[in-house]
Design a protein around this motif. Sequence first.
Motif, PDB file in Angstrom:
ATOM      1  N   GLY A 170     -32.114 -45.169 -25.542  1.00 42.36           N
ATOM      2  CA  GLY A 170     -30.966 -44.943 -24.660  1.00 42.36           C
ATOM      3  C   GLY A 170     -30.318 -46.240 -24.234  1.00 42.36           C
ATOM      4  O   GLY A 170     -29.081 -46.337 -24.159  1.00 42.36           O
TER       5      GLY A 170
ATOM      6  N   THR B  31     -25.382 -39.124 -28.740  1.00 45.85           N
ATOM      7  CA  THR B  31     -26.630 -38.700 -28.080  1.00 45.85           C
ATOM      8  C   THR B  31     -27.606 -38.022 -29.026  1.00 45.85           C
ATOM      9  O   THR B  31     -28.669 -37.578 -28.600  1.00 45.85           O
ATOM     10  CB  THR B  31     -26.328 -37.730 -26.922  1.00 45.85           C
ATOM     11  OG1 THR B  31     -25.711 -36.554 -27.444  1.00 45.85           O
ATOM     12  CG2 THR B  31     -25.424 -38.369 -25.883  1.00 45.85           C
TER      13      THR B  31
ATOM     14  N   ALA C 265     -29.740 -38.851 -23.037  1.00 47.48           N
ATOM     15  CA  ALA C 265     -28.520 -38.155 -23.442  1.00 47.48           C
ATOM     16  C   ALA C 265     -27.639 -37.869 -22.231  1.00 47.48           C
ATOM     17  O   ALA C 265     -26.411 -38.057 -22.281  1.00 47.48           O
ATOM     18  CB  ALA C 265     -28.860 -36.862 -24.184  1.00 47.48           C
TER      19      ALA C 265
ATOM     20  N   GLU D 202     -23.797 -38.968 -21.481  1.00 45.00           N
ATOM     21  CA  GLU D 202     -22.767 -37.993 -21.127  1.00 45.00           C
ATOM     22  C   GLU D 202     -22.083 -38.369 -19.813  1.00 45.00           C
ATOM     23  O   GLU D 202     -20.847 -38.307 -19.710  1.00 45.00           O
ATOM     24  CB  GLU D 202     -23.376 -36.594 -21.028  1.00 45.00           C
ATOM     25  CG  GLU D 202     -23.806 -36.039 -22.369  1.00 45.00           C
ATOM     26  CD  GLU D 202     -24.642 -34.777 -22.265  1.00 45.00           C
ATOM     27  OE1 GLU D 202     -24.910 -34.306 -21.135  1.00 45.00           O
ATOM     28  OE2 GLU D 202     -25.035 -34.252 -23.319  1.00 45.00           O
TER      29      GLU D 202
END
Length: 164
Positions: free
Chosen positions: A61, A85, A93, A97
């Motif tokens: 990430g 993602t 994820a 977003e």
Amino acid sequence: MDGKIFMYVLTQANVAYGPRLYGVRERRKLDEIVEEALRGAAVYAEVKGQMKKSALSLSGGQQQRICIARALAAEPEVLLMDEPTSALDPVSAVKIEELVVELRRKYTIVMVTHNLRQAAGIADRTGFFLAGELVEYGMSDRIFSRPADRRTEAYISGTVLRPI
């Protein structure tokens, strides 16, 4: 999509790539640009002590947000995101977003996703492609609630689509 971190390159250099390519050489200016881009990508607090380490040492990430920071450092008008993602755990994820929702205030974002929940929740406009054809394009709330094309409706409802 896996974040395309420049392998064997320091975290700072990953983000500074664009500005260097465009001629920025002054160290202080590069540091300012990198910090601003990392803050814009919501990852600065997590990596500020790791700037001189390989970006490969970061989580998936974090690597993805480093890639977004690298794009922001080049001061684009449009951000292109291809499945940003898809290779991430749910927590990472959601961070991406949330970041996209923030970034769309300043940038035009074109994002490819197969995640219907993500598209419905993030996108202002949605295009549905099937076998290379743009089947339908419009405001996301309409596409997801009242699709005009039966193929779009079938995809949204989870029906198997077969090329015509």
